[in-house]
Design a protein around this motif. Structure first.
Motif, mmCIF file in Angstrom:
data_model
loop_
_atom_site.group_PDB
_atom_site.id
_atom_site.type_symbol
_atom_site.label_atom_id
_atom_site.label_comp_id
_atom_site.label_asym_id
_atom_site.label_seq_id
_atom_site.Cartn_x
_atom_site.Cartn_y
_atom_site.Cartn_z
ATOM 1 N N GLY A 135 60.791 46.935 46.616
ATOM 2 C CA GLY A 135 60.743 45.519 46.958
ATOM 3 C C GLY A 135 59.377 45.088 47.461
ATOM 4 O O GLY A 135 58.855 44.040 47.068
ATOM 5 N N VAL A 136 58.761 45.902 48.335
ATOM 6 C CA VAL A 136 57.433 45.571 48.859
ATOM 7 C C VAL A 136 56.409 45.538 47.725
ATOM 8 O O VAL A 136 55.548 44.643 47.655
ATOM 9 N N ILE A 137 56.495 46.511 46.817
ATOM 10 C CA ILE A 137 55.573 46.544 45.684
ATOM 11 C C ILE A 137 55.744 45.308 44.805
ATOM 12 O O ILE A 137 54.766 44.706 44.351
ATOM 13 N N LEU A 138 56.997 44.924 44.564
ATOM 14 C CA LEU A 138 57.246 43.719 43.766
ATOM 15 C C LEU A 138 56.613 42.492 44.408
ATOM 16 O O LEU A 138 55.989 41.665 43.729
ATOM 17 N N ILE A 139 56.760 42.355 45.713
ATOM 18 C CA ILE A 139 56.198 41.200 46.416
ATOM 19 C C ILE A 139 54.684 41.180 46.272
ATOM 20 O O ILE A 139 54.079 40.150 45.929
ATOM 21 N N ILE A 140 54.046 42.323 46.502
ATOM 22 C CA ILE A 140 52.582 42.399 46.416
ATOM 23 C C ILE A 140 52.100 42.060 45.010
ATOM 24 O O ILE A 140 51.120 41.331 44.830
ATOM 25 N N LYS A 141 52.798 42.572 44.012
ATOM 26 C CA LYS A 141 52.363 42.366 42.633
ATOM 27 C C LYS A 141 52.504 40.925 42.157
ATOM 28 O O LYS A 141 51.802 40.494 41.244
ATOM 29 N N GLN A 142 53.407 40.166 42.761
ATOM 30 C CA GLN A 142 53.644 38.803 42.269
ATOM 31 C C GLN A 142 52.729 37.762 42.909
ATOM 32 O O GLN A 142 52.566 36.677 42.361
ATOM 33 N N ILE A 143 52.129 38.073 44.044
ATOM 34 C CA ILE A 143 51.322 37.073 44.746
ATOM 35 C C ILE A 143 50.216 36.493 43.868
ATOM 36 O O ILE A 143 50.028 35.266 43.826
ATOM 37 N N PRO A 144 49.442 37.308 43.112
ATOM 38 C CA PRO A 144 48.414 36.703 42.248
ATOM 39 C C PRO A 144 48.998 35.746 41.210
ATOM 40 O O PRO A 144 48.413 34.701 40.922
ATOM 41 N N HIS A 145 50.146 36.092 40.650
ATOM 42 C CA HIS A 145 50.762 35.217 39.636
ATOM 43 C C HIS A 145 51.226 33.899 40.243
ATOM 44 O O HIS A 145 51.272 32.877 39.555
ATOM 45 N N LEU A 146 51.581 33.927 41.504
ATOM 46 C CA LEU A 146 52.039 32.691 42.155
ATOM 47 C C LEU A 146 50.936 31.652 42.236
ATOM 48 O O LEU A 146 51.217 30.449 42.288
ATOM 49 N N VAL A 147 49.672 32.080 42.258
ATOM 50 C CA VAL A 147 48.558 31.134 42.361
ATOM 51 C C VAL A 147 47.811 30.989 41.036
ATOM 52 O O VAL A 147 46.743 30.390 40.986
ATOM 53 N N GLY A 148 48.381 31.563 39.965
ATOM 54 C CA GLY A 148 47.816 31.347 38.642
ATOM 55 C C GLY A 148 46.835 32.376 38.176
ATOM 56 O O GLY A 148 46.123 32.147 37.188
ATOM 57 N N TYR A 149 46.765 33.522 38.852
ATOM 58 C CA TYR A 149 45.859 34.586 38.401
ATOM 59 C C TYR A 149 46.666 35.570 37.575
ATOM 60 O O TYR A 149 47.406 36.395 38.106
ATOM 61 N N ASP A 150 46.532 35.486 36.236
ATOM 62 C CA ASP A 150 47.387 36.261 35.341
ATOM 63 C C ASP A 150 46.606 37.260 34.505
ATOM 64 O O ASP A 150 46.995 37.595 33.392
ATOM 65 N N ALA A 151 45.471 37.758 35.027
ATOM 66 C CA ALA A 151 44.694 38.757 34.305
ATOM 67 C C ALA A 151 45.430 40.090 34.295
ATOM 68 O O ALA A 151 46.312 40.343 35.113
ATOM 69 N N ASP A 152 45.045 40.956 33.368
ATOM 70 C CA ASP A 152 45.721 42.248 33.246
ATOM 71 C C ASP A 152 45.612 43.070 34.521
ATOM 72 O O ASP A 152 46.497 43.843 34.860
ATOM 73 N N SER A 153 44.476 42.923 35.247
ATOM 74 C CA SER A 153 44.290 43.729 36.449
ATOM 75 C C SER A 153 45.315 43.405 37.524
ATOM 76 O O SER A 153 45.495 44.176 38.457
ATOM 77 N N ALA A 154 45.993 42.282 37.391
ATOM 78 C CA ALA A 154 47.021 41.930 38.370
ATOM 79 C C ALA A 154 48.226 42.846 38.265
ATOM 80 O O ALA A 154 49.096 42.826 39.122
ATOM 81 N N GLU A 155 48.267 43.682 37.216
ATOM 82 C CA GLU A 155 49.403 44.586 37.050
ATOM 83 C C GLU A 155 49.190 45.925 37.724
ATOM 84 O O GLU A 155 50.038 46.804 37.645
ATOM 85 N N GLU A 156 48.019 46.137 38.344
ATOM 86 C CA GLU A 156 47.814 47.385 39.076
ATOM 87 C C GLU A 156 48.782 47.451 40.252
ATOM 88 O O GLU A 156 49.177 46.438 40.807
#
Length: 546
Positions: A135-156
């Motif tokens: 759950g914590v990992i999911l939260i961390i990973k989604q924060i960039p997408h919430l503000v419109g940053y959808d680059a591949d590196s956001a999947e690290e």
């Protein structure tokens, strides 16, 4: 025996007396599955289409082979970490698909080996820690997408990396590329998803059957469409939206599938990844099946070994045609049950609707903003790692809380399997500690001039208690009466029993009267009660003669 067989048979066959409820359950679970299949594929670093494939296979293939009446399978948040790690370590998605196929074969083998009870050997604190870590990992990973940053590196996923990208750089880059429309969609989506959990929505006659995830997806498409019509320059496009491949013809649809790279059969990392996927997927499936059975109004029981075989066949097929790993998903299952589903017809309908949707409506799916999907996954992560879970484990004591926290932290700093292994070691320490402390209890009282010491043995006394028993017997004063009560013991290890018997010689020399209220039970052949009583009488006579 006949009752059990009837229960299992009813789970395997279709009962059309509940068609309306099954249709409603299948439709609602399908609506939940569409955004989650896409979101989990995104979070796993896999092609988006692979998430849809896994959802279709989970509904149709596992639905056919499973003997569960209500469980619905597909890609699940608990598999994100192991999927992402496997794809990164193997370096190619086709090699990962081969690992998924092998994982399916391992699961089938586990079913034939009758390993369906494997989940019983994992402490609940470690299981909850695993889910909270995810759950914590999911939260961390989604924060960039919430503000419109959808680059591949956001999947690290790693919090700390020695070189290059890390979580702090991810947040910095996300804030530098802030997108107002994405923030608006994310904010409204989060508000809707939180409101949908309130009783006024969950108990509403109409709204309770409409999943919040669907409302969020429709809202995201609508807002972006409105912005596109009013101010096209500000509308989300490109990698800010879902980008599923669109087939120009029915035959072209089959060209969208990816096939495993069988040339990687001699790569040891493929087998290591397959084992990781199989273990995590099996554990997730068994836990979800148990939860689904508890929700079943008819209280049917799913054969766990048969379920492992069904899940294995599903992962084998999913890997063969380009899908990510799947497992039984409690979220979809519970939604379907609450909507009225009573047979596996709901799961089959769920898979069929996914198949029809991806064939006929891919252009509609490609209008979904990632900000909307990220909101759904963020709430999913919060449900897995909400504060109340930490409070609950804390209130249960340090023997539960510390293994729980250790599992969460280890998963965040390493990977899923390493985190679970470390959590198990910490839990094992507390189990052994509790076993050591509760192996026996001591009660001292005075009876006349002699000091009486009663040693009450615990239920299960292992060899770990030998040291403490030696220390206790050595400290007993001369001329005392020692009563060893094993009436509550179901097992006493032979090492502990021999320690007690060897103390007899010392007891005679130090004028210590040793009395057995019940002969200790060990891994040796049980001693008949008549012999025990005769031996105790003999010992008392010897003491009286002295």
């Amino acid at each position: 025996m006949n009752h059990v067989k009837t229960t299992h048979t009813s789970a395997r066959t279709l009962d059309f007396s509940n068609v309306v409820g099954d249709i409603r359950g299948g439709v609602v679970s399908f609506l939940v599955a569409v955004p989650l299949c896409l979101g989990i594929a995104l979070a796993s670093g896999a092609p988006l289409f692979s998430g849809i494939i896994a959802g279709i296979v989970g509904g149709l293939v596992v639905g056919l082979f499973s003997r569960s009446a209500l469980s619905i399978s597909g890609p699940e948040a608990g598999l994100i970490v192991v999927t992402l790690a496997a794809i990164e370590s193997l370096g190619s998605f086709p090699a990962f698909l081969l690992a998924t196929c092998l994982a399916g074969l391992i699961q089938v083998g586990l079913g034939y080996l009758r390993a369906g009870s494997i989940s019983n050997f994992f402490p609940s604190s470690v299981i909850k820690g695993m889910l909270a870590g995810i759950g914590v990992i999911l939260i961390i990973k989604q924060i960039p997408h919430l503000v419109g940053y959808d680059a591949d590196s956001a999947e690290e996923i790693s919090l700390f990396q020695p070189e290059g990208f890390n979580i702090l750089n991810q947040f910095r880059m996300a804030l530098e590329q802030l997108n107002g429309v994405a923030v608006l969609i994310a904010a409204l989506s989060l508000i809707i998803l939180l409101l949908w959990e309130r009783p006024v929505f969950k108990q509403h006659a109409l709204l309770k059957n409409i999943p919040g995830a669907l409302v969020v997806v429709v809202l995201g498409i609508g807002i972006n469409g409105l912005v596109s019509a009013i101010a096209p320059a500000f509308a989300l496009k490109g990698n800010h939206l879902v980008q599923l491949p669109v087939a120009e013809s029915f035959s072209g649809f089959f060209g969208l599938f990816t096939w495993p790279d069988f040339d990687q059969w001699n790569n040891p990392q493929v087998y290591a990844s397959a084992l990781s996927i199989a273990l995590v997927a099996s554990l997730e499936a068994l836990l979800a099946i148990e939860a689904s059975d508890q929700l079943d109004p008819l209280k049917r029981k799913t054969p766990t070994n048969a379920e492992l075989k069904a899940q294995g066949i599903g992962n084998l097929v999913s890997g063969l045609i380009g899908g990510i790993p799947l497992t039984s998903v409690i979220v979809r299952s519970s939604v379907s049950i609450n909507a009225g589903a009573r047979t596996k017809l709901a799961a089959l309908l769920h898979g069929t609707l996914l198949l029809v949707c991806v064939i006929a409506l891919p252009s509609v799916l490609n209008q979904i903003p990632w900000a909307a999907l990220a909101s759904i996954l963020l709430i999913t992560g919060y449900k897995l790692a909400r504060i109340s879970i930490f409070k609950q484990l804390y209130n249960e004591g340090i023997d539960k809380f510390i293994p729980f926290v250790a599992t969460v932290v280890a998963i965040l700093l390493t990977d899923l399997l390493t985190g679970i292994a470390l959590g198990m070691l910490v839990a094992l320490f507390f189990i052994l500690r509790e076993n050591y402390r509760n192996a026996h209890r001591i009660h001292v009282f005075q009876n006349g001039e002699k000091e009486h010491i009663r040693i009450s043995m615990g239920d299960y006394v292992s060899f770990l208690s030998k040291a403490s028993m030696v220390k206790l017997l050595t400290s007993i004063p001369d001329n005392a009466v020692v009563e060893i009560d094993s009436s509550q013991s179901s097992y006493i290890d032979s090492d502990v029993m021999n320690t007690i018997y060897n103390f007899r010689e010392t007891a005679l020399k130090r004028n210590i009267q040793l009395v057995f209220l019940r002969e200790p039970i060990s891994d040796h052949k049980p001693i008949p009660e008549s012999i025990i009583a005769k031996r105790n009488r003999h010992l008392r006579e010897i003491e009286q003669m002295k």
